[in-house]
Design a protein around this motif. Structure first.
Motif, short mmCIF file in Angstrom:
data_model
loop_
_atom_site.label_atom_id
_atom_site.label_comp_id
_atom_site.label_asym_id
_atom_site.label_seq_id
_atom_site.Cartn_x
_atom_site.Cartn_y
_atom_site.Cartn_z
N THR A 6 0.83 -1.20 0.00
CA THR A 6 0.00 0.00 0.00
C THR A 6 0.87 1.25 0.00
OG1 THR A 6 -1.62 -1.22 1.29
CG2 THR A 6 -1.87 1.16 1.21
N VAL A 7 1.88 1.27 0.87
CA VAL A 7 2.77 2.44 0.94
C VAL A 7 3.51 2.60 -0.39
CG1 VAL A 7 4.75 3.46 2.10
CG2 VAL A 7 3.03 2.26 3.43
N ASN A 10 1.37 4.11 -3.05
CA ASN A 10 1.15 5.53 -2.83
C ASN A 10 2.39 6.35 -3.15
OD1 ASN A 10 -0.63 7.68 -1.90
ND2 ASN A 10 0.85 7.90 -0.24
N ARG A 13 2.45 6.80 -6.74
CA ARG A 13 1.46 7.80 -7.12
C ARG A 13 1.98 9.21 -6.84
NH1 ARG A 13 -4.54 7.06 -4.85
NH2 ARG A 13 -3.42 7.01 -2.89
N GLU A 14 2.65 9.35 -5.70
CA GLU A 14 3.21 10.65 -5.34
C GLU A 14 4.22 11.11 -6.41
OE1 GLU A 14 5.16 10.72 -1.57
OE2 GLU A 14 5.94 12.74 -1.87
N ARG A 17 2.40 12.17 -9.50
CA ARG A 17 1.71 13.45 -9.37
C ARG A 17 2.68 14.61 -9.21
NH1 ARG A 17 -3.84 12.08 -6.52
NH2 ARG A 17 -4.46 10.52 -8.05
N ASP A 18 3.86 14.33 -8.67
CA ASP A 18 4.87 15.39 -8.55
C ASP A 18 5.62 15.58 -9.85
OD1 ASP A 18 4.20 16.07 -6.04
OD2 ASP A 18 5.86 15.05 -5.04
N GLU A 77 8.34 13.40 4.73
CA GLU A 77 7.19 12.99 5.53
C GLU A 77 7.36 13.38 7.00
OE1 GLU A 77 4.80 9.96 5.07
OE2 GLU A 77 4.86 9.96 2.89
N LYS A 80 7.02 17.44 7.00
CA LYS A 80 5.66 17.94 6.83
C LYS A 80 4.69 17.27 7.80
CE LYS A 80 5.58 19.60 2.15
NZ LYS A 80 4.82 19.57 0.91
N THR A 82 3.37 14.43 7.66
CA THR A 82 2.35 13.57 7.06
C THR A 82 2.45 12.16 7.64
OG1 THR A 82 3.94 13.29 5.28
CG2 THR A 82 2.10 14.73 4.85
N LEU A 83 3.57 11.92 8.29
CA LEU A 83 3.84 10.60 8.83
C LEU A 83 3.02 10.31 10.09
CD1 LEU A 83 5.71 8.34 8.22
CD2 LEU A 83 7.50 9.47 9.47
N PHE A 96 6.64 0.78 6.67
CA PHE A 96 6.57 2.07 5.99
C PHE A 96 7.85 2.30 5.17
CE2 PHE A 96 8.07 6.48 6.30
CZ PHE A 96 7.12 7.10 5.53
N TYR C 93 -1.56 17.58 8.73
CA TYR C 93 -1.15 17.84 7.36
C TYR C 93 -1.07 16.49 6.67
CZ TYR C 93 1.10 20.16 3.50
OH TYR C 93 1.37 20.67 2.27
N PHE C 94 -1.61 16.43 5.49
CA PHE C 94 -1.62 15.14 4.80
C PHE C 94 -1.01 15.30 3.42
CE2 PHE C 94 -5.12 15.35 7.79
CZ PHE C 94 -4.78 14.30 8.60
N TYR C 97 -0.93 15.86 -2.47
CA TYR C 97 -1.20 15.50 -3.86
C TYR C 97 -2.41 14.57 -3.97
CZ TYR C 97 1.57 11.66 -2.08
OH TYR C 97 2.04 10.65 -1.29
N TYR C 106 -6.71 5.59 1.17
CA TYR C 106 -5.35 5.11 1.45
C TYR C 106 -5.24 4.63 2.90
CZ TYR C 106 -0.26 5.53 2.20
OH TYR C 106 1.05 5.31 2.53
N PHE C 110 -5.00 0.31 5.41
CA PHE C 110 -4.20 -0.26 6.49
C PHE C 110 -5.06 -0.99 7.51
CE2 PHE C 110 -1.63 3.30 4.95
CZ PHE C 110 -0.51 2.58 4.57
#
Ligand SMILES: Nc1ncnc2c1ncn2[C@@H]1O[C@H](COP(=O)(O)OP(=O)(O)OP(=O)(O)O)[C@@H](O)[C@H]1O
Ligand SMILES: [Mg+2]
Lengths: 258, 297, 318
Positions: A6-7, A10, A13-14, A17-18, A77, A80, A82-83, A96, C93-94, C97, C106, C110
């Motif tokens: 899954t990670v 993603n 995908r990141e 998209r970047d 991560e 920011k 996001t983690l 992860f 913050y996520f 994108y 997503y 999990f």
């Protein structure tokens, strides 16, 4: 393993998209330009020039992506944050990390495959045929990909315990040192005491020997590459990546997020 | 806590095993890769001018890197007992183009480009080309004239040019008298063992590069042997004049009282009298092979 | 003894700082407390008190210098327990994108939900936090409050038994605050345990069974919100309108005036007397409320006590 997957998905995908894959446009232009130019100037070595230029570009572009994105994978991560939400899910930290690694390797694989396709198109356009020796170009590309995976692992390791800037520096330094590691084993023309020589030998074996993945010299001139070289390099990459990722997982699993 | 210690031990063991594996595998890889035959990429780029452009302002650094590659290349070939030094010129060419003030590179090139195989590449013309470039870029460096003189004297056997080179060098300020003496001697006698000895001796005493010094030392040994052989032949001639027959062994000379004991060559092997009663190195002497080669030239 | 949803024992965290990280600063000192099953627990404290530190320790984002904690009877080292807890980080913050829908999907992966379950849950959650219309927009284009809402959605996505929210109301408009309050109350009705941190007293009062007050890394009080804060009730406030010429009303000397409106503060004992007087003066009474100490005042009180103690220690140390 599902979490890793899954990670990884993603992460891929990141990257998409970047707009990471936009580098392919640059590569395509380069190959196109080279094919046109080479057709006009050099006589007899068109193929060599296309192959060496193509492989060099694949390697250099890949190294840039591997180092910069590899370092950013985890540090961004953390930066920011996001983690935070993610680690509160039933995900182990090493899962992860592994997911991030495979995600970027997946990105690099797609990117490298696309560039390899471009290289073959350029080859075909100058020769109007593909030779048997051209299959070895694929082996060279495969070895470059292994090298990139190892660089990603190193970048990941360094970004787990230092700032992104230093991690980039360390990864690049490790790459250069690893390229020269072989020379450390075969120094000539320098007088050194046996103790230092032994130490240098030892270090040269422990560093990641990036020269193992370089068959450009042979492939450019249309010579073959033995199967043993390919599978030994594969084994080497897997083993070394496993060591590095294990180290990264240990560091990361004890790390305080800010 | 105990739990963690066990974890740590397992992890440490795994890492250790991993590195041992990496080590062993690398040894296999190293042998396998010798089959790749990538020796031709010693020099990916053969154009010094392009190299210089590409090096931007780092040309001196790149020059230094190429210089170390030259030393490595030479050492590697030497160790492998390979005689083919055809890459030496391009590497030195690039190194000195990138950094025209790389004195040691000219010096090294003068010795090993010109010297005959197996010591060098046997390309005295390339050596002359390199040195003339070195002199142009570093006009005050009188030792280049000495090197140039040596190339003409030893390898091109052009004694007029050799004498002129020493002469020109001798005119520069700060040059030792040696240069003028050599110019005069070579002009008068051409090649002589004494001159050769003096030239190699000076090189041996002043060389800063260890390969160059070692080379001079080897040559000195050979010249010294030649001088000893010449002396032995003179004794053998005296013996012939006295006994009306040619001696067949060195011991004959000693028995006639012309020689005290058995003379040894610089490697410690006894000299012998060979074909036609001429003195020569012992067939078992390590110097003999080279002596034969010199003879043929 | 029954098992609490969250049991914290002597939890401490010190951060190194200064040259070569040689000095240590205690951000949390020996915190021991428990949150009962099915309880809504408010974690109150001024900025830098150690609320987020505690919560991050519970979530295993940082590691304690000492002490342990258990959630739902399992050690916090056990990551599998994260399947039954939800967490909203402070200033969430996520991945910017992703769209809200993708992000929730997503995270849902999990928890091992099937594709159908996932899309159903995600749709419900988006509706619940009021982002139904914005679900196709990338999170980089979200406002602060919208991010807060997505954050809340991901925290309760998987029907967790224990929900930990770090300042869930911050950055929300009044309507948003109400929605969050409703969500918390709904969680409570469903028998889940909620631990949330806040600076805002009224939120805590309205929602919490119990609150804990933390200042300077130490737990300074715990109990039902009324118990903790009522003890410092400071009297009553009356808001009234008086048209025409004000008579000889004693209350007016204490009142502040804005146009025809007056606001006066007085001890509770004098309230009825004052109301009678106002009635006689035919004033229109708009509002009578108890004056409560603001949280700031309560904190100030605790902080002051802290400082006094600290200086006492310092003096005795010399
Ligand atoms: N990574 C860090 N390094 C050093 N000190 C830190 C770190 N994180 C937090 N602290 C310190 O720990 C103390 C508690 O911080 P914490 O974030 O827990 O406060 P808080 O109660 O959540 O405050 P707020 O209401 O502002 O969110 C603060 O004094 C802060 O300076
Ligand atoms: Mg906080």
């Amino acid at each position: 393993m599902r979490n890793v997957q899954t990670v990884a998905a993603n992460t891929f995908r990141e990257a998409v998209r970047d707009r990471v894959l936009y580098n392919l446009v640059f590569f395509a232009l380069l190959m196109m330009g080279a094919a046109i130019l080479v057709g006009q100037i050099s006589i007899g070595i068109e193929r060599d020039v296309i192959v060496s230029l193509g492989l060099t570009a694949i390697s250099v572009i890949g190294i840039f992506i591997a180092i910069f994105l590899g370092v950013a994978l985890v540090s961004r991560e953390m930066d920011k944050r996001t983690l935070y939400a993610l680690l509160a899910k039933p995900v182990k930290r090493w899962e992860f990390l592994l997911g991030k690694f495979f995600g970027l390797v997946m990105t690099l694989t797609v990117n490298t495959a696309a560039m390899a396709a471009g290289l073959y198109i350029a080859l075909w356009s100058v020769n109007h045929a593909l030779l048997k020796s051209d299959t070895y170009v694929l082996v060279a590309v495969y070895l470059i990909l292994l090298k990139l995976a190892l660089i990603v692992a190193l970048a990941l390791l360094f970004s787990c315990f230092t700032t992104p800037f230093l991690a980039i520096l360390f990864t690049a330094g490790m790459y250069v040192a690893g390229l020269l590691a072989g020379d450390l084993r075969t120094v000539h023309g320098v007088e050194l005491d046996p103790g230092t020589l032994r130490l240098m030998r030892g270090i040269s074996y422990l560093l990641p020997n990036f020269e193992n993945f370089n068959v450009m010299g042979a492939v450019v001139h249309g010579r073959g590459v033995s199967a043993a070289i390919a599978w030994q390099a594969t084994l080497y990459a897997i083993l070394y990546i496993a060591i590095v990722l294990m180290g990264a997982a240990v560091v990361f699993s004890r790390r305080n997020l800010k | 806590m105990n739990h963690r210690a066990i974890h740590g031990t397992i992890l440490g063991a795994a890492l250790l095993a991993g590195f041992v594996g990496v080590w062993k595998l690398q040894e296999k890889v190293d042998t396998e890769r010798t089959t790749l035959q990538m020796e031709n990429d010693e020099l990916a780029l053969r154009s010094p001018a392009v190299m210089k452009r590409l090096s931007l302002e780092y040309a001196p650094l790149m020059g230094a890197i190429y210089w170390t590659r030259a030393v490595q290349y030479f050492g590697g070939k030497h160790q492998a007992h390979e005689q083919n030094l055809d890459q030496l010129w391009p590497i030195l060419d690039i190194a000195t183009t990138l950094d025209p003030n790389l004195i040691v590179a000219y010096h090294f090139g003068a010795t090993f480009l010109s010297d005959a195989p197996p010591r060098g590449a046997g390309e005295p013309d390339q050596a002359v080309m390199l040195l003339e470039r070195g002199i142009k870029a570093n006009p005050e460096h009188w030792r280049f004239y000495q090197d140039l003189g040596n190339v003409y004297y030893f390898d091109k056997k052009d004694y007029l040019k050799a004498s002129q080179a020493f002469e020109a060098g001798g005119r520069l300020p700060g040059t030792p008298a040696f240069m003028k003496i050599m110019a005069a001697k070579i002009a008068a006698e051409g090649e002589s063992l004494e001159t050769s000895f003096a030239l190699w001796m000076d090189l041996y005493q002043t060389a800063t590069n260890k390969d160059v010094r070692k080379n001079a030392e080897d040559h000195l040994r050979l010249v010294k042997m030649e001088m000893e052989l010449r002396a032995l032949n003179q004794i053998a001639d005296a013996y012939e004049r006295k006994t009306k027959q040619r001696a067949t062994r060195i011991s004959d000379l000693a028995q006639a009282g012309l020689l005290s004991g058995q003379p040894l060559d610089p490697e410690g092997s006894p000299y012998v009298l060979g074909h036609l009663g001429r003195a020569e190195p012992n067939p078992k002497s390590p110097l003999r092979e080279e002596w034969m080669k010199e003879k043929k030239r | 003894m029954t098992q609490g949803a969250i049991e914290i024992e002597n939890l401490s965290k010190e951060y190194p700082y200064g040259f070569l990280n040689l000095k240590k600063k205690m951000s949390l000192e020996g915190l021991t407390m428990r949150v009962e099953d099915g309880e809504v627990f408010g974690f109150l404290g001024p900025n830098g008190a150690g609320k987020s530190t505690t919560i991050k320790l519970l979530m295993r984002l940082i590691f304690p210098s000492a002490g342990t904690a258990r959630i739902l009877g399992k050690s916090i080292d056990d990551v599998s327990m994260h399947g039954s807890i939800g967490y909203l980080p402070e200033q969430p913050y996520f991945y910017d994108y992703l769209t809200a829908h993708e992000m929730l999907d997503y995270f849902a992966r999990f928890h091992g939900l099937t594709a159908n379950d996932r899309s159903a849950r995600v749709a419900v959650m988006l509706k619940k936090v009021g982002l139904d219309t914005a679900k196709k927009i990338q999170l980089r284009k979200y406002s602060k409050g919208m991010l807060q809402r997505v954050g809340l959605a991901q925290a309760i996505l998987h029907d967790p038994q224990v929900v930990v929210l770090d300042e869930p109301m911050s950055g929300l408009d009044p309507l948003g605050r109400r929605e969050v309050r409703d969500i918390i109350l709904e969680l409570k009705r469903e028998g889940r345990t909620v631990l949330f941190s806040t600076h805002v007293l009224s939120d805590a009062e309205m929602l919490c069974d119990r609150v804990g007050v933390i200042v300077g890394g130490k737990l300074r009080g715990m109990g039902a919100p009324g118990e903790l804060l009522d003890m410092k009730a400071q009297g009553m406030e009356i808001l009234f309108e008086l048209s025409g010429v004000p008579g000889n009303l004693p209350l007016l000397t204490k009142a502040t005036r804005t146009g025809e409106r007056y606001r006066a503060q007085l001890p509770e004992t004098e309230l009825y007397e004052a109301l009678d007087a106002l009635k006689a003066a035919s004033a229109r009474i708009l509002l009578v409320t108890q004056i409560k100490p603001t949280l700031e005042e309560y904190f100030m009180h605790l902080v002051e006590a802290d400082r006094a103690q600290a200086s006492a220690v310092e003096v005795s140390g010399k």
